[in-house]
Design an enzyme around this catalytic site. Structure first.
Site, PDB file in Angstrom:
ATOM      1  N   GLY A  90     -24.270   3.578   3.913  1.00 17.58           N
ATOM      2  CA  GLY A  90     -23.383   4.151   2.898  1.00 17.58           C
ATOM      3  C   GLY A  90     -23.785   3.708   1.501  1.00 17.58           C
ATOM      4  O   GLY A  90     -23.622   2.541   1.143  1.00 17.58           O
ATOM      5  N   VAL A  91     -24.341   4.650   0.706  1.00 21.14           N
ATOM      6  CA  VAL A  91     -24.715   4.307  -0.667  1.00 21.14           C
ATOM      7  C   VAL A  91     -23.844   5.093  -1.650  1.00 21.14           C
ATOM      8  O   VAL A  91     -24.325   5.825  -2.496  1.00 21.14           O
ATOM      9  CB  VAL A  91     -26.230   4.498  -0.938  1.00 21.14           C
ATOM     10  CG1 VAL A  91     -27.028   3.406  -0.278  1.00 21.14           C
ATOM     11  CG2 VAL A  91     -26.713   5.880  -0.471  1.00 21.14           C
ATOM     12  N   GLY A  92     -22.532   4.947  -1.498  1.00 18.66           N
ATOM     13  CA  GLY A  92     -21.567   5.516  -2.444  1.00 18.66           C
ATOM     14  C   GLY A  92     -21.434   4.557  -3.613  1.00 18.66           C
ATOM     15  O   GLY A  92     -22.406   3.917  -4.020  1.00 18.66           O
ATOM     16  N   LYS A  94       0.859  -1.182   0.000  1.00 20.84           N
ATOM     17  CA  LYS A  94       0.000   0.000   0.000  1.00 20.84           C
ATOM     18  C   LYS A  94       0.888   1.223   0.000  1.00 20.84           C
ATOM     19  O   LYS A  94       1.954   1.228   0.631  1.00 20.84           O
ATOM     20  CB  LYS A  94      -0.869  -0.005   1.263  1.00 20.84           C
ATOM     21  CG  LYS A  94      -2.087   0.856   1.169  1.00 20.84           C
ATOM     22  CD  LYS A  94      -3.284   0.133   0.561  1.00 20.84           C
ATOM     23  CE  LYS A  94      -4.483   1.040   0.466  1.00 20.84           C
ATOM     24  NZ  LYS A  94      -5.683   0.339   0.002  1.00 20.84           N
TER      25      LYS A  94
HETATM   26  P1  NAD Z   1     -17.604   5.887  -1.542  1.00 21.72           P
HETATM   27  O1  NAD Z   1     -16.833   7.002  -0.941  1.00 21.72           O
HETATM   28  O2  NAD Z   1     -18.091   5.999  -2.939  1.00 21.72           O
HETATM   29  O3  NAD Z   1     -18.899   5.591  -0.632  1.00 21.72           O
HETATM   30  C1  NAD Z   1     -18.905   5.687   0.754  1.00 21.72           C
HETATM   31  C2  NAD Z   1     -20.230   6.320   1.150  1.00 21.72           C
HETATM   32  O4  NAD Z   1     -20.351   6.318   2.573  1.00 21.72           O
HETATM   33  C3  NAD Z   1     -20.363   7.781   0.692  1.00 21.72           C
HETATM   34  O5  NAD Z   1     -21.572   7.955  -0.025  1.00 21.72           O
HETATM   35  C4  NAD Z   1     -20.341   8.558   2.010  1.00 21.72           C
HETATM   36  O6  NAD Z   1     -21.121   9.742   1.943  1.00 21.72           O
HETATM   37  C5  NAD Z   1     -20.921   7.548   2.963  1.00 21.72           C
HETATM   38  N1  NAD Z   1     -20.641   7.826   4.377  1.00 21.72           N
HETATM   39  C6  NAD Z   1     -19.541   8.389   4.918  1.00 21.72           C
HETATM   40  N2  NAD Z   1     -19.674   8.474   6.243  1.00 21.72           N
HETATM   41  C7  NAD Z   1     -20.883   7.951   6.552  1.00 21.72           C
HETATM   42  C8  NAD Z   1     -21.600   7.747   7.761  1.00 21.72           C
HETATM   43  N3  NAD Z   1     -21.095   8.111   8.932  1.00 21.72           N
HETATM   44  N4  NAD Z   1     -22.814   7.163   7.706  1.00 21.72           N
HETATM   45  C9  NAD Z   1     -23.344   6.783   6.515  1.00 21.72           C
HETATM   46  N5  NAD Z   1     -22.700   6.953   5.346  1.00 21.72           N
HETATM   47  C10 NAD Z   1     -21.498   7.525   5.352  1.00 21.72           C
HETATM   48  O7  NAD Z   1     -16.707   4.588  -1.343  1.00 21.72           O
HETATM   49  P2  NAD Z   1     -16.903   3.156  -2.016  1.00 21.72           P
HETATM   50  O8  NAD Z   1     -15.929   3.020  -3.123  1.00 21.72           O
HETATM   51  O9  NAD Z   1     -18.344   2.877  -2.251  1.00 21.72           O
HETATM   52  O10 NAD Z   1     -16.372   2.232  -0.829  1.00 21.72           O
HETATM   53  C11 NAD Z   1     -17.174   1.968   0.304  1.00 21.72           C
HETATM   54  C12 NAD Z   1     -16.406   1.069   1.253  1.00 21.72           C
HETATM   55  O11 NAD Z   1     -16.049  -0.133   0.597  1.00 21.72           O
HETATM   56  C13 NAD Z   1     -15.100   1.657   1.787  1.00 21.72           C
HETATM   57  O12 NAD Z   1     -14.893   1.179   3.096  1.00 21.72           O
HETATM   58  C14 NAD Z   1     -14.065   1.055   0.856  1.00 21.72           C
HETATM   59  O13 NAD Z   1     -12.798   1.009   1.468  1.00 21.72           O
HETATM   60  C15 NAD Z   1     -14.640  -0.312   0.646  1.00 21.72           C
HETATM   61  N6  NAD Z   1     -14.203  -0.986  -0.607  1.00 21.72           N
HETATM   62  C16 NAD Z   1     -14.480  -0.411  -1.811  1.00 21.72           C
HETATM   63  C17 NAD Z   1     -14.097  -1.075  -2.979  1.00 21.72           C
HETATM   64  C18 NAD Z   1     -14.410  -0.518  -4.334  1.00 21.72           C
HETATM   65  O14 NAD Z   1     -14.290  -1.255  -5.330  1.00 21.72           O
HETATM   66  N7  NAD Z   1     -14.834   0.725  -4.439  1.00 21.72           N
HETATM   67  C19 NAD Z   1     -13.429  -2.304  -2.903  1.00 21.72           C
HETATM   68  C20 NAD Z   1     -13.192  -2.863  -1.649  1.00 21.72           C
HETATM   69  C21 NAD Z   1     -13.585  -2.188  -0.505  1.00 21.72           C
END
Ligand code: NAD
Length: 353
Positions: free
Chosen positions: A179-181, A80
């Site tokens: 979390g709906v990112g 990392k």
């Molecule tokens: P993202 O930033 O697109 O989505 C995260 C969401 O969580 C955002 O919409 C944010 O507003 C929301 N959030 C933040 N704080 C919050 C809270 N206190 N309560 C509710 N919602 C909250 O990120 P992502 O790419 O969707 O990743 C989400 C998680 O999955 C992270 O932990 C990331 O490390 C993990 N992850 C992602 C991937 C990937 O392919 N993107 C792969 C493995 C793991």
């Protein structure tokens, strides 16, 4: 505490710190293991308060990538990179070109990709000074956004966990998504299509509205998600969602979601198990994204096009591993996170020998 005594150090092969005077780049590249192949893991840009904090984070994340990559059975060890700085104000193409030179100096023992604070555009700049970069757009080997693949793995993992806990499919069950990112939104659509009801939360109202419009999900306040009347809790925001306190409030018997580092402590993992809940270890269920990245590295190295069928093969195999973790947890009466850790360590050890 010195570097070598830090709990995060745990057998790291190398910790590389780089400074570039012209751009002010300060980066730490931690390589936990190359036993299974060159280390692969994203680059995070974060305004760490001290270099020590950055180094701790790099090591913690790098070790986690070793485990994730071993469980996903890809030919990569764990590594990392962290860049110390504010991603909103301190990013320049020159900074990422300097970062590329740092990655190159590690000599191919580390492949970088996106993580928090780093975009494909930033990686494009790094690519000008090193070839050890994945997660780029616009070439035949490119794997694109890993989130849909991560979400597909999480969706399949939720179904496996539900079958274990409730003996059926998702029809009529409720899933609470925190979390709906990127990942959470794709997951919501898949769950909705499979007949699940949804309760969602986020701190971003626009993201909530978009998912609710597509899926009919009920929206609740961030703190209320732990009290939702739902069979499944799916953490898809930040780490540390499962604490002894939040665990007490969950109504369902399944915890399965995309977030990294879901367990705030080992005790929380043990308490989950003691309550008879089914927990899908985070780095097992969310391995789809790194499999997608590995697909790009594989294509770049062979100078061929990205092969989605290879990714699907690895993802299917990962889900078999997840089900094996559930079965062993049942047979051996031990928490799933312990069993997943053992599988990862055994695979890394076998490669080392
Ligand atoms: P993202 O930033 O697109 O989505 C995260 C969401 O969580 C955002 O919409 C944010 O507003 C929301 N959030 C933040 N704080 C919050 C809270 N206190 N309560 C509710 N919602 C909250 O990120 P992502 O790419 O969707 O990743 C989400 C998680 O999955 C992270 O932990 C990331 O490390 C993990 N992850 C992602 C991937 C990937 O392919 N993107 C792969 C493995 C793991």
């Amino acid at each position: 505490m010195t570097l070598f005594d830090s709990p995060a150090f745990e057998g790291h092969e190398s910790i590389n710190a780089f400074y570039d005077e012209a751009t002010g780049l300060k980066t730490i590249i931690a390589v936990h293991s190359t036993a299974r192949g060159p280390a692969a893991g994203g680059c995070r840009m974060w305004a760490y308060p001290t270099a020590e904090a950055a180094m701790e984070d790099a090591m913690r994340l790098s070790r986690a990538m070793s485990y994730k990559n071993a469980v996903a059975d890809i030919d990569h060890g764990g590594g990392k990179a962290v860049i110390i700085g504010d991603s909103k104000t301190q990013k320049t193409p020159a900074l990422f070109e300097a970062f590329g030179r740092a990655v190159d100096a590690v000599g191919g023992r580390y492949w970088t990709a996106e993580d928090v604070g780093v975009s494909p555009t930033d990686l494009q700049a790094a690519r000008r000074t090193t070839r050890f970069v994945a997660g780029l757009d616009g070439h035949a080997a490119a794997s694109g956004d890993p989130s849909p693949v991560t979400a597909e793995g999480v969706f399949r993992g939720v179904k496996l966990a539900v079958k274990r806990a409730y003996g059926g499919d998702l029809t009529g069950l409720t899933v609470a998504i925190q979390g709906v990112g990127h990942v959470g939104a794709f997951l919501a659509e898949k769950l909705h299509a499979a007949g699940a009801k949804l309760i969602i939360t986020d701190v971003n109202q626009a993201a909530l509205d978009e998912v609710a419009a597509k899926t009919g999900a009920k929206i609740v306040a961030p703190e209320a998600i732990f009290d939702a009347e739902a069979e499944v809790f799916a953490p898809c925001a930040l780490g540390g969602a499962i604490t002894l306190a939040t665990l007490e409030r969950l109504k369902g018997r399944v915890v399965a979601g995309g977030a990294n580092n879901q367990l705030a402590s080992a005790e929380a993992g043990e308490a989950l198990f003691a309550k008879g809940m089914v927990y899908a270890p985070d780095y097992v269920i969310n391995g789809g994204g790194i499999i997608n990245v590995a697909g790009e590295i594989r294509a770049l190295e062979a100078d061929t096009a990205f092969d989605p069928a290879w990714v699907e093969g690895k993802l299917s195999r990962l889900m078999e591993t997840l089900d094996e973790v559930f079965q062993r947890s049942l047979d051996e009466k031990r928490p799933t996170h312990e069993i997943a850790g053992e599988i990862a360590r055994a695979r890394i050890e076998a490669a080392r020998r």
